[in-house]
Design an enzyme around this catalytic site. Structure first.
Site, mmCIF file in Angstrom:
data_model
loop_
_atom_site.group_PDB
_atom_site.id
_atom_site.type_symbol
_atom_site.label_atom_id
_atom_site.label_comp_id
_atom_site.label_asym_id
_atom_site.label_seq_id
_atom_site.Cartn_x
_atom_site.Cartn_y
_atom_site.Cartn_z
ATOM 1 N N ASP A 35 0.946 -1.442 -0.138
ATOM 2 C CA ASP A 35 0.440 -0.249 0.197
ATOM 3 C C ASP A 35 0.915 1.559 -0.082
ATOM 4 O O ASP A 35 2.233 0.989 -0.121
ATOM 5 C CB ASP A 35 -0.547 -0.119 1.107
ATOM 6 N N ASP A 50 -0.670 5.416 0.909
ATOM 7 C CA ASP A 50 -0.377 5.498 2.175
ATOM 8 C C ASP A 50 -0.526 4.825 3.463
ATOM 9 O O ASP A 50 -1.231 4.463 3.306
ATOM 10 C CB ASP A 50 -1.539 6.740 1.842
#
Length: 315
Positions: free
Chosen positions: A96, A98
């Site tokens: 991922d 963020d």
């Protein structure tokens, strides 16, 4: 802007065609139980029950232990014997962006606080961190806007979250720092020749800005965006597409995530998910299905080095 981190030749970040994964290859489980998913997304931070998922801290290697709920939950030390992922045999890593590569949740929280207060949400009172974690963090913008403003039309919702993302980028322009240990881990990944992809619900402008600001854009073979898939996280589609692009199966890789929706997406795709506690309580991440919970990539490298040392001693 930082110079690009040395992860090999610069690879393009392709725009993916919108795809719907109707059936996953053998060994993958794309099905999601909506009731379970909704429960996970809206759950409060209940007590952490030890089920074999580990919680780490301080760069030592660790075992799962019960922990109290809330943002002040302590992370316990763990033992290498219970390290749940064999990094010495995997062929790929999915990240991922963020909250995983960079601790960006505080900036998103601030941007949402400002804009929600301005439009009169919650009577104009700023949302708190608990609300942000439960209802916003890690989720796809259209879903967030639909839940917060069910009475608004689509155009107004779109304008709302586009404004919010512009605010976030202004805040992030002041500078972003990689999560502790990230560069060391990416270098280890590069040296082992592991396949990589970044998989995110962030808009393309945000994702490319963050990767460039960190100087790590060349570390990922593909950038998979939830907004360019038929279904974003918490559905498994973005991770299934990343696996297909890399030619890997769930058992050949590991996923790094920081939000309940992201963890749920990785789990639904059939992959083991390691969760970072940059924005959520360990209890929530474990409930979503994370097999191991760490504070940062220093913890991961500590466990990897211990495993390498053990492997060398028994070779």
């Amino acid at each position: 802007m930082q110079a690009s981190f040395n992860c090999g030749r610069l690879r393009s970040l392709p725009t993916l065609q919108r795809r719907l994964v109707m059936a996953a290859p053998a060994g993958r489980n794309p099905s999601l139980n909506p009731s379970t998913l909704n429960s996970t997304m809206a759950s409060s931070c209940g007590a952490l029950v030890s089920t074999g998922a580990a919680v780490s801290s301080g760069g030592t290697a660790a075992a799962a232990v019960p922990a109290t709920a809330g943002p002040a939950t302590a992370l316990a030390d763990f033992t290498v014997a219970q390290f749940p992922v064999n990094f010495l045999t995997i062929r790929g890593v999915l990240f991922d962006v963020d909250g995983t590569l960079v601790e960006s949740d505080p900036l998103h929280f601030r941007a949402f606080q400002e804009i929600l207060a301005e439009v009169g949400f919650n009577g104009g009172r700023p949302i708190d961190e608990v609300f942000f974690r439960r209802h916003i963090s890690g989720r796809h913008n259209p879903e967030i806007a639909a839940d917060l403003f069910p009475e608004w039309d689509e155009d107004r919702r779109t304008a709302f979250y586009l404004d919010k993302e512009e605010r976030y980028r202004r805040l992030a322009a002041a500078g972003l720092e990689p999560l502790q240990g990230l560069r060391e881990f990416l270098e280890w990944v590069r040296q082992r020749g592991l396949r990589t992809a970044a998989v995110t619900n962030a808009p393309r402008a945000n994702a490319e800005m963050m990767l460039a600001a960190l100087g790590v854009e060349s570390c990922f073979e593909h950038l998979v965006l939830g907004e360019e898939c038929m279904r974003a996280k918490p559905h498994p589609d973005p991770y299934l597409i990343a696996m297909d692009l890399l030619g890997l199966t769930p058992g050949e890789l590991v996923v790094f995530e920081d939000s309940p929706s992201g963890v749920a997406a990785g789990v639904a795709a059939g992959a083991p998910v390691i969760a970072l506690t940059t924005g959520q309580d360990p209890a929530v991440l474990q409930q979503a299905g994370a097999v191991w919970i760490v504070r940062n990539f220093h913890d991961v490298m500590a466990a990897i080095k211990a495993a390498e040392t053990e492997a060398n001693s028994t070779a």
